[in-house]
Design a protein around this motif. Structure first.
Motif, short mmCIF file in Angstrom:
data_model
loop_
_atom_site.label_atom_id
_atom_site.label_comp_id
_atom_site.label_asym_id
_atom_site.label_seq_id
_atom_site.Cartn_x
_atom_site.Cartn_y
_atom_site.Cartn_z
N GLY A 121 0.77 -1.34 0.02
CA GLY A 121 -0.04 0.07 -0.04
C GLY A 121 0.73 1.39 0.22
N VAL A 122 0.40 2.33 0.34
CA VAL A 122 0.86 3.63 0.38
C VAL A 122 2.07 3.74 1.41
N LYS A 124 3.54 4.86 3.76
CA LYS A 124 3.71 5.81 4.92
C LYS A 124 3.26 5.04 6.04
N SER A 126 2.01 6.09 9.10
CA SER A 126 0.81 6.28 9.48
C SER A 126 -0.35 5.60 8.84
N ILE A 127 -0.23 5.30 7.51
CA ILE A 127 -1.15 4.50 6.83
C ILE A 127 -1.13 3.04 7.02
N HIS A 129 0.40 1.79 9.36
CA HIS A 129 -0.07 1.25 10.84
C HIS A 129 -1.49 1.12 11.02
N THR A 130 -2.41 2.00 10.33
CA THR A 130 -3.91 1.56 10.60
C THR A 130 -4.21 0.40 9.81
N THR A 131 -3.23 -0.10 8.89
CA THR A 131 -3.72 -1.21 8.02
C THR A 131 -3.24 -2.43 8.89
N TYR A 132 -2.13 -2.70 9.19
CA TYR A 132 -1.60 -3.79 9.91
C TYR A 132 -0.52 -3.56 10.77
N ALA A 133 0.03 -4.67 11.43
CA ALA A 133 0.97 -4.51 12.43
C ALA A 133 2.43 -4.13 12.17
#
Lengths: 278, 449
Positions: A121-122, A124, A126-127, A129-133
């Motif tokens: 994915g992107v 970054k 921050s992004i 981290h919201t998707t997976y560990a």
């Protein structure tokens, strides 16, 4: 010829009338600004990094002058020198504060922390981290896409291509705290700069139990508490399976470094001992 | 044929496992029941380590008004109440049960006889649904009983059943309507009774005309003479994201849910067809939500199909039933290709959220090269919510949260039409979703101040 003269006269008249109006308007609606604000702003570094908690250097200056106090305000970038000069301008006592520097609380480089998945994915933190560990087995470790690098206004932080971890240039770091806020895993910490930049800290935040942490990363703190027993100054505590060295209590004796079985405790900027062939 | 008016795309539907009869997945050795399987407060465990439990027994109670209890899907002994690693590597609390068998609670009927009588009152039905831990099985997992109690100032007149299944690849709802039309329709009747309304519309996309026929036949066969309720089955034109609540309401009734409003504001309540079936089981058979229906599919899967899985079964076990993980697998996605999320490992349990497993081969899973935005406006044209995704994504990239809020990012339904349609392969939704999370957190922080 006639036209030019007329134009000159008309425009000249308009100019004079406008000037008169502007003069009176400026007098009538003049906003008084304390000249001290300009002087204080002049002294400040002018990086507008926001490390003090205000929107920029001028906002900091405005607030200092308005309150006339320096109890809560401190410019981490300028440090004690700048604050002394600000204090002199305001006629108050300067707050003394230890110089600090950012340190990375992760030492899971590419070799010790193998990649298990690939994130497409992107790029970054921050992004991601919201998707997976994370791409490795450690869910507390550095993601390595460099949100901290982007956040640093002083060019003090760079991702090392070999280890995949950010490296902090201690000479450039001003302890503004931007990277601390940028890291979604909370892996950056502002610590006491220490004499000659010498520091001892646990470069790991893995809260898993020892075996799990060790499996994910061979450099992880396994919470064995050897360092706690070794420390003569009671500076080390273990919470959630991870050791933490209190920088206000640590006296840099480095006994903990010697007993750490995984090398999670880092001692930096110490001279190499003669009997060690490192 | 009806559909919604604004935006939408039509991805190739790839229903590889269509019309494959349901197969039951074997019991696992250890079943893991996460406490957070729904939107809202996590459930609170009510069993202790060493307790014997039966299948269908409540093991964790609802942790608040918007919450749902968790039931054991197996009989066995509680091994531990500890964390497990979820599909994305994060630690979550769960109840681990050592499986000993499948002995059901005494009051649960396990024969397959249709029970067509329901004489309970609205309150009794809602209580039964709440106790059965039923959540919206369309993917959002919002506790069903909350939806059945619309705010007092809104009058609801229509129940909408979402049987659209607009996600490519997924087929379990389709199969449910083919195999259990009578149960589904009875579930719809119970939901209508709970809401005290007389009108229901079932929306089905036109690639499932056999399901339309199966429901219509059953409806006319079971209609009692003089019955005043009407259940209408409406085929819809193929268009994604027709299964979105607001899109479906517009497609079926022409009503438009106001900005920031809930469906009840236009007199509608939307429930998934899977939820209707779960409601039937809960109310008529006393069977709580302990099984989910899943599609396991993918271009190179040996045996793509529809499965009935007990909650708590590791997904590895489900994958085994479908012929294992093919060698060329690049990604295992939980859910469909449009809204699903890629799992980072396979050692985690099926839960109420699970709707499918999609195994994409490496060539389909490989990321496409990202290029600059060419301002073609395709994302704007295809956004079913009328947003400007190219703008929101840029704002998200530059962390302009206040601007995103002004551009109504909170309305984004995260359907992914923008990313799907972008000729420059920009990850628009990734930026928008992150921005939406930040904006929503900001709004909540302001509200709590």
């Amino acid at each position: 010829m006639n036209i030019i003269v007329t134009a000159l006269i008309v425009l000249g008249c308009i100019a004079i009338i406008s000037a008169v109006i502007l003069y009176f308007v400026a007098k009538k609606f003049a906003v008084y600004e304390d000249p001290l604000i300009d002087q204080v702003a002049e002294v400040l570094p002018g990086a507008n990094c926001g490390g003090c908690g205000y929107a920029g250097c001028r906002a900091f200056a405005e607030n200092c002058v308005k309150t006339g106090k320096l109890e809560r305000d401190y410019c981490p970038v300028g440090g004690t020198d700048v604050m002394k000069r600000v204090a002199a301008l305001l006629g108050v006592e300067a707050q003394a504060s230890e110089p600090k520097v950012a340190v990375l609380l992760c030492n899971g480089n590419r070799e010790c922390r193998p990649k298990l998945t690939t994130y497409t994915g992107v790029k970054k933190c921050s992004i991601a981290h919201t998707t997976y560990a994370g791409e490795t087995g450690c869910k507390f470790g550095c993601i390595g896409f460099g949100d901290c690098e982007v956040s640093c206004a002083f060019d003090a932080l760079h991702i090392d291509a070999a280890t995949g971890l950010p490296v902090i240039d201690e000479d450039k770091c001003t302890a503004c705290g931007a990277c601390v806020k940028a890291c979604p895993k909370l892996l950056l910490q502002l610590r006491k700069k220490g004499p000659k930049n010498r520091k001892v800290y646990v470069a790991c935040k893995n809260q898993d139990k020892g075996a799990v942490a060790r499996k994910a990363c061979s450099n992880a703190c396994i919470g064995c508490s050897k360092c706690v027993k070794e420390c003569p100054f009671e500076a080390i505590t273990i919470e959630n399976n991870v050791a933490y060295i209190d920088d206000t209590k640590c006296r840099l004796c480095r006994k903990c470094v010697a007993v750490c079985p995984t090398g999670a405790i880092h001692a930096v900027n110490f001279p190499v001992k003669k009997d060690e062939n490192v | 044929m009806k559909t919604f008016s604004m935006g939408g795309v039509h991805p190739q539907d790839n229903k590889l496992s269509a019309r494959k009869p349901f197969m039951v997945v074997d019991l696992p050795d250890v079943a893991i029941f996460p406490l957070e399987q729904h939107i809202g407060a996590p459930a609170k465990p009510i069993v202790a380590v060493g307790d014997k439990v039966k299948a269908g027994q409540m093991i964790a109670e609802a942790g608040g008004f918007v919450s749902a209890p968790v039931h054991s899907s197996v009989s066995g002994t509680v091994q531990k109440i500890a964390t497990f690693t979820d599909g994305w590597g994060f630690d979550k609390m769960a109840i681990h049960i050592k499986v000993e068998g499948s002995e059901w609670m005494e009051n649960i009927s396990t024969d397959n006889k249709l029970r067509n009588e329901c004489n309970l009152s609205s309150e009794e039905i809602i209580k039964k649904i709440a106790d059965a831990g039923i959540v919206g099985l369309g993917g959002a997992c919002f506790p069903t009983q909350v939806k059945l109690m619309p705010p007092k100032d809104m009058s609801v007149d229509t129940l909408i059943i979402n049987a659209v299944e607009c996600e490519p690849y997924l087929t379990h709802n389709h199969q449910l309507m083919l195999e259990k039309p009578a149960e589904v329709l009875m579930g719809v009747r119970i939901l209508m009774k709970a809401l005290n309304i007389k009108k229901a519309i079932i929306g089905i996309e036109a690639n499932k005309m056999d399901a339309v026929k199966s429901l219509r036949d059953d409806e006319s066969m079971n209609r009692q003479t003089g019955e005043s309720i009407s259940i209408e089955v409406v085929p819809l034109k193929l268009k994604y994201p027709q299964g979105g609540e607001k899109q479906l309401i517009e497609a079926l009734t022409g009503r438009k849910v106001p900005n920031g409003g809930i469906p009840a504001a236009v007199g509608c309540v939307v429930q998934n067809v899977g939820t209707a079936f779960a409601v039937y089981e809960a109310v008529q058979l006393n069977k709580p939500l302990v099984e989910v229906m899943m599609t396991v599919t993918g271009p190179s899967v040996t045996n793509p199909g529809n499965f009935v899985v007990r909650i708590g079964t590791p997904i590895e076990k489900v994958l085994e039933m479908a012929g294992g993980i093919p060698e060329d697998t690049g990604k295992i996605i939980g859910g469909g290709p449009m809204m699903g999320k890629t799992y980072s490992h396979t050692n985690h349990p099926v839960n109420k959220r699970s709707s499918g497993l999609l195994l994409l081969p490496k060539d389909l899973a490989a990321p496409l090269e990202e290029k600059n935005c060419i301002r073609c406006g395709k994302c704007v044209q295809n956004c079913p919510m009328g947003l400007a995704p190219y703008l929101l994504a840029t704002q998200g990239e530059m962390a302009l949260w206040d601007d995103m809020e002004k551009e109504q990012v909170a309305n984004c339904i995260e359907c992914g039409c923008c990313t799907f349609t972008c000729p420059s392969n920009r990850p628009l939704l990734d930026y928008i979703r992150y921005g939406k999370q930040t904006v929503m957190a900001n709004i909540r922080a302001r509200a709590s101040k």
